[in-house]
Design a protein around this motif. Structure first.
Motif, PDB file in Angstrom:
ATOM      1  N   GLU A  81       0.843  -1.189   0.000  1.00  0.00           N
ATOM      2  CA  GLU A  81       0.000   0.000   0.000  1.00  0.00           C
ATOM      3  C   GLU A  81       0.882   1.243   0.000  1.00  0.00           C
ATOM      4  O   GLU A  81       1.925   1.275   0.639  1.00  0.00           O
ATOM      5  CB  GLU A  81      -0.896  -0.004   1.235  1.00  0.00           C
ATOM      6  CG  GLU A  81      -1.948  -1.092   1.174  1.00  0.00           C
ATOM      7  CD  GLU A  81      -2.964  -0.956   2.283  1.00  0.00           C
ATOM      8  OE1 GLU A  81      -3.170   0.155   2.771  1.00  0.00           O
ATOM      9  OE2 GLU A  81      -3.544  -1.979   2.644  1.00  0.00           O
ATOM     10  N   THR A  82       0.442   2.248  -0.722  1.00  0.00           N
ATOM     11  CA  THR A  82       1.178   3.506  -0.797  1.00  0.00           C
ATOM     12  C   THR A  82       0.755   4.389   0.365  1.00  0.00           C
ATOM     13  O   THR A  82      -0.408   4.448   0.742  1.00  0.00           O
ATOM     14  CB  THR A  82       0.854   4.223  -2.117  1.00  0.00           C
ATOM     15  OG1 THR A  82       1.108   3.334  -3.195  1.00  0.00           O
ATOM     16  CG2 THR A  82       1.694   5.457  -2.288  1.00  0.00           C
ATOM     17  N   ARG A 121       0.796   9.386  -1.932  1.00  0.00           N
ATOM     18  CA  ARG A 121      -0.198   9.298  -3.017  1.00  0.00           C
ATOM     19  C   ARG A 121      -0.773  10.683  -3.316  1.00  0.00           C
ATOM     20  O   ARG A 121      -0.923  11.067  -4.476  1.00  0.00           O
ATOM     21  CB  ARG A 121      -1.309   8.319  -2.637  1.00  0.00           C
ATOM     22  CG  ARG A 121      -2.384   8.174  -3.647  1.00  0.00           C
ATOM     23  CD  ARG A 121      -1.849   7.513  -4.904  1.00  0.00           C
ATOM     24  NE  ARG A 121      -2.893   7.533  -5.915  1.00  0.00           N
ATOM     25  CZ  ARG A 121      -2.663   7.555  -7.193  1.00  0.00           C
ATOM     26  NH1 ARG A 121      -1.425   7.509  -7.635  1.00  0.00           N
ATOM     27  NH2 ARG A 121      -3.626   7.592  -8.045  1.00  0.00           N
ATOM     28  N   ALA A 122      -1.069  11.457  -2.281  1.00  0.00           N
ATOM     29  CA  ALA A 122      -1.608  12.807  -2.465  1.00  0.00           C
ATOM     30  C   ALA A 122      -0.579  13.686  -3.178  1.00  0.00           C
ATOM     31  O   ALA A 122      -0.930  14.483  -4.053  1.00  0.00           O
ATOM     32  CB  ALA A 122      -1.997  13.403  -1.123  1.00  0.00           C
ATOM     33  N   PHE A 123       0.688  13.527  -2.828  1.00  0.00           N
ATOM     34  CA  PHE A 123       1.737  14.311  -3.469  1.00  0.00           C
ATOM     35  C   PHE A 123       1.859  13.943  -4.948  1.00  0.00           C
ATOM     36  O   PHE A 123       2.008  14.821  -5.803  1.00  0.00           O
ATOM     37  CB  PHE A 123       3.071  14.114  -2.748  1.00  0.00           C
ATOM     38  CG  PHE A 123       4.154  14.978  -3.278  1.00  0.00           C
ATOM     39  CD1 PHE A 123       4.181  16.339  -3.003  1.00  0.00           C
ATOM     40  CD2 PHE A 123       5.158  14.432  -4.067  1.00  0.00           C
ATOM     41  CE1 PHE A 123       5.193  17.145  -3.520  1.00  0.00           C
ATOM     42  CE2 PHE A 123       6.162  15.239  -4.580  1.00  0.00           C
ATOM     43  CZ  PHE A 123       6.180  16.599  -4.309  1.00  0.00           C
ATOM     44  N   LEU A 136      -1.015  15.502  -6.762  1.00  0.00           N
ATOM     45  CA  LEU A 136      -0.786  16.937  -6.905  1.00  0.00           C
ATOM     46  C   LEU A 136       0.218  17.214  -8.025  1.00  0.00           C
ATOM     47  O   LEU A 136       0.026  18.127  -8.840  1.00  0.00           O
ATOM     48  CB  LEU A 136      -0.282  17.532  -5.589  1.00  0.00           C
ATOM     49  CG  LEU A 136       0.041  19.025  -5.604  1.00  0.00           C
ATOM     50  CD1 LEU A 136      -1.194  19.847  -5.929  1.00  0.00           C
ATOM     51  CD2 LEU A 136       0.650  19.439  -4.272  1.00  0.00           C
ATOM     52  N   CYS A 137       1.271  16.438  -8.082  1.00  0.00           N
ATOM     53  CA  CYS A 137       2.267  16.598  -9.151  1.00  0.00           C
ATOM     54  C   CYS A 137       1.634  16.381 -10.526  1.00  0.00           C
ATOM     55  O   CYS A 137       1.913  17.134 -11.473  1.00  0.00           O
ATOM     56  CB  CYS A 137       3.426  15.629  -8.945  1.00  0.00           C
ATOM     57  SG  CYS A 137       4.515  16.098  -7.593  1.00  0.00           S
ATOM     58  N   ALA A 138       0.772  15.383 -10.630  1.00  0.00           N
ATOM     59  CA  ALA A 138       0.103  15.109 -11.908  1.00  0.00           C
ATOM     60  C   ALA A 138      -0.803  16.279 -12.298  1.00  0.00           C
ATOM     61  O   ALA A 138      -0.819  16.705 -13.465  1.00  0.00           O
ATOM     62  CB  ALA A 138      -0.707  13.819 -11.813  1.00  0.00           C
TER      63      ALA A 138
END
Length: 71
Positions: free
Chosen positions: A3-4, A9-11, A14-16
């Motif tokens: 699991e991440t 995962r939020a970062f 956000l980068c995407a």
């Protein structure tokens, strides 16, 4: 299956999103050039000139001598 970390995962999300936003902003100048509205300055100048001529003719038609000479 690992699991991440939610923060990681939020970062990544956000980068995407920032990548999409950056590409959109970079594309704006070309989009503005491609979709520039027409320049109607010359057409409007001709319309104004014609309207001024009509206005002068209407002013002249107020003169009774002009009406008599037209008859």
């Amino acid at each position: 299956m690992s699991e991440t970390d939610p923060a990681a995962r939020a970062f990544e999300d956000l980068c995407a999103e920032m990548t999409v936003l950056r590409r959109s902003v970079e594309a704006l100048p070309q989009a503005w050039r491609d979709n520039r509205p027409s320049d109607y300055t010359e057409d409007l100048a001709r319309v104004v000139k014609a309207m001024n001529v009509v206005g002068m003719q209407m002013e002249g038609s107020k003169n009774p001598l002009v009406l008599r000479s037209a008859l």
